[in-house]
Write a protein that holds these residues in place. Structure first.
Motif, short mmCIF file in Angstrom:
data_model
loop_
_atom_site.label_atom_id
_atom_site.label_comp_id
_atom_site.label_asym_id
_atom_site.label_seq_id
_atom_site.Cartn_x
_atom_site.Cartn_y
_atom_site.Cartn_z
N UNK A 128 0.90 -1.18 0.12
CA UNK A 128 -0.17 -0.07 0.12
C UNK A 128 0.81 1.41 -0.02
N UNK A 129 1.90 1.15 0.25
CA UNK A 129 3.02 2.44 0.43
C UNK A 129 3.21 3.18 -1.21
N UNK A 130 3.04 2.60 -1.90
CA UNK A 130 3.01 3.19 -3.52
C UNK A 130 1.81 4.15 -3.63
N UNK A 131 0.61 4.00 -2.85
CA UNK A 131 -0.32 5.14 -3.16
C UNK A 131 -1.51 4.21 -3.89
N UNK A 132 -2.74 4.92 -3.94
CA UNK A 132 -3.83 4.43 -4.33
C UNK A 132 -3.64 3.96 -5.85
N UNK A 137 -2.92 -3.60 -2.86
CA UNK A 137 -3.69 -3.89 -1.78
C UNK A 137 -5.11 -2.92 -2.16
N UNK A 138 -4.77 -1.42 -2.71
CA UNK A 138 -5.75 -0.76 -2.91
C UNK A 138 -6.31 -1.31 -4.24
N UNK A 139 -5.68 -1.84 -5.20
CA UNK A 139 -6.27 -2.45 -6.40
C UNK A 139 -7.29 -3.31 -6.13
N UNK A 140 -7.14 -4.55 -5.18
CA UNK A 140 -7.97 -5.49 -4.85
C UNK A 140 -9.06 -5.18 -3.95
N UNK A 141 -9.01 -4.14 -3.19
CA UNK A 141 -10.09 -3.54 -2.28
C UNK A 141 -11.03 -2.79 -3.21
N UNK A 143 -11.72 -3.78 -6.01
CA UNK A 143 -12.59 -4.65 -6.93
C UNK A 143 -13.40 -5.51 -6.14
N UNK A 144 -13.50 -4.98 -4.66
CA UNK A 144 -14.53 -5.81 -3.71
C UNK A 144 -13.78 -6.93 -3.03
N UNK A 145 -12.50 -6.91 -2.85
CA UNK A 145 -11.89 -8.33 -2.14
C UNK A 145 -11.66 -7.71 -0.79
N UNK A 146 -11.69 -8.79 0.19
CA UNK A 146 -11.58 -8.68 1.43
C UNK A 146 -10.10 -8.86 1.67
N UNK A 147 -9.09 -7.92 1.96
CA UNK A 147 -7.83 -7.78 1.61
C UNK A 147 -7.06 -7.97 3.05
N UNK A 148 -6.19 -9.14 3.28
CA UNK A 148 -5.33 -9.38 4.40
C UNK A 148 -4.04 -9.51 3.92
N UNK A 149 -3.11 -8.63 4.93
CA UNK A 149 -1.85 -8.50 4.68
C UNK A 149 -1.02 -9.00 5.95
#
Length: 461
Positions: A128-132, A137-141, A143-149
């Motif tokens: 996520x530190x490269x920005x939206x 992480x942003x791209x998946x969220x 698109x409607x994914x439940x993102x766990x890192x």
């Protein structure tokens, strides 16, 4: 000569250890599950003192260099959470969740799960530190994914244990840091995967790993093959298993004396390598901003390890990158990778002598991981300019995996860190990955409907 260089490097690690203990970021949380925006979370609002000493970099870059992973998406309106997972051997792992995106209204329920695992010396921040516009992480969220890192044991977010202090006595430090990526694959990944599936009430998930995040996955599915059933599809970004064709000068230098590296580390008590320190944050803010006259040196140091591709690197974000990376690791993780490069095998940790291996494994050499057990569908994403994940080694890995495909990145300059930080990664890599995940769920859904229809016809018609 090489022994002297490595000895000096390890002495430097020992000298930096107390400095790290004094400056490390240690957020204390009361609950195993916490919303990232709750009152007792660190705030990203700057104090008057911070504003007065603000370095000459953009305010949003300075903020992102201070924020922990969960608050990076939270700052942009994403709902995030902090979870803690205690492993069977007592490590307390922090897992960061992006619950939802401001671009779509959705609940936690009935969302496909995407689990992301970082590479060596990295953390959940890498997604996520490269920005939206550029972060996976942003791209998946979005698109409607439940993102766990996830965060593997020993990095800045998983630097805790129920018994041992990583900065305590030599005995505590030795016990805490006595692991390589073998334990991350054998214990950490299964613990985090089980926790996430239980929390989401889902039977399986998508897994995306970068570098060591792929290594640990192959360890897990080789040694604990029951976890194949819990993964819908695994996307391996810059996969690392075999390493004898890695061309990184750093790897090649360390490869000359892997046993000496291990012995000197043990002698000096340098069990941890490159911990997350405020010193790196300061260097990034003051010396490696894009207007700095030495920005080329900052880029060269990074490229020396992973490969050269300055056109795909956002130099403006160097203060952010250096604030979050390196995030700390065990010295034995590095030693284990160096052993892989030297031996040309994908195998367990070499204890140093045939006698020690015999005592641990019942064999004078460490056993190889049985890649035939990795039955989950694996997509190997690789590039020609990756100095750590050589195309030759990736092809060998592909040959030994029973259910794998290869995806070659067409950019001839695409390097190891471009898979997570690259400006062009979203279009050339992330969007195709997400498209394949959606297609997979769609096909599975169609197969389920067809199966239910057949059952209905057999039972009621």
């Amino acid at each position: 000569m090489y022994n002297n260089i490595l000895t000096c490097a390890l002495i430097l690690c020992v000298w930096l250890q107390p400095l790290h203990a004094a400056t490390k970021r240690q957020a204390t949380y009361g609950s195993p599950v916490q919303a990232a925006g709750s009152p007792n979370s660190p705030s990203f609002t700057l104090t008057n003192e911070q504003q007065a000493s603000l370095p000459p970099i953009p305010l949003d870059i300075y903020q992102d260099s201070l924020l922990p992973t969960p608050l990076l998406p939270f700052k942009h309106g994403y709902v995030t959470e902090i979870h803690r997972v205690v492993t069977p051997d007592g490590y307390i792992l922090e897992v960061h969740r992006i619950v939802s995106s401001p671009l779509r209204r959705s609940s936690k329920a009935l969302k496909p799960v995407a689990f992301l695992q970082h590479g060596f010396l990295d953390s959940s921040a890498t997604w996520v530190m490269s920005g939206q516009e550029h972060g996976l992480g942003y791209a998946l969220a979005d698109e409607g994914y439940d993102v766990w890192m996830g965060n593997g044991r020993g990095n800045v977010y998983s630097r805790k244990h129920i018994l041992y202090d990583p900065d305590g006595s030599r005995s505590d430090r030795e016990k805490f840091w006595s692991f390589s990526w073998h334990e991350i694959g054998m214990v950490d990944l299964p613990s985090m995967i089980d926790y996430v599936l239980n929390a989401t009430a889902q039977p399986n998930m998508f897994y995306i790993g970068h570098s060591q995040g792929t290594t640990a996955y192959f360890v897990m599915c080789s040694e604990r093959p029951e976890y194949n059933a819990k993964i819908k599809m695994m996307h391996a970004l810059a996969p690392v298993a075999y390493m004898n064709h890695a061309v990184s000068p750093v790897v090649r230098l360390a490869e000359l004396v892997p046993t000496a590296l291990q012995r000197v580390a043990e002698m000096l008590g340098a069990y941890e390598i490159l911990p997350s320190m405020d010193l790196f944050k300061l260097l990034g803010q003051q010396l490696c901003r894009d207007t700095s006259p030495i920005i080329a040196i900052c880029e060269s140091v990074l490229f020396l390890i992973t490969g050269f591709n300055e056109r795909n690197l956002n130099a403006t974000l160097f203060p952010v990158y250096l604030s979050h990376t390196p995030a700390g690791a065990s010295t034995y993780q590095l030693v284990h990778f160096v052993q892989e490069a030297q031996s040309g095998r994908f195998c367990q940790f070499d204890m140093g002598t045939p006698q020690d291996n015999m005592q641990k494994y019942g064999n004078p050499t460490p056993p190889e991981y049985n890649l035939a057990n990795v039955r989950s569908r694996v997509i190997l994403h690789y590039s020609d300019n990756d100095w750590l994940s050589s195309p030759i080694d990736v092809r060998r890995l592909h040959k030994n995996l029973p259910n794998a495909e290869m995806n070659h990145i067409p950019d001839e300059k695409f390097e190891h860190m471009d898979f997570v930080w690259g400006i062009g990664a979203r279009s050339v890599l992330y969007e195709p990955i997400i498209a394949s995940m959606k297609l997979f769920d769609k096909l599975v859904g169609m197969q389920t409907i067809a199966k239910n229809l057949v059952n209905y016809q057999q039972n009621y018609l």
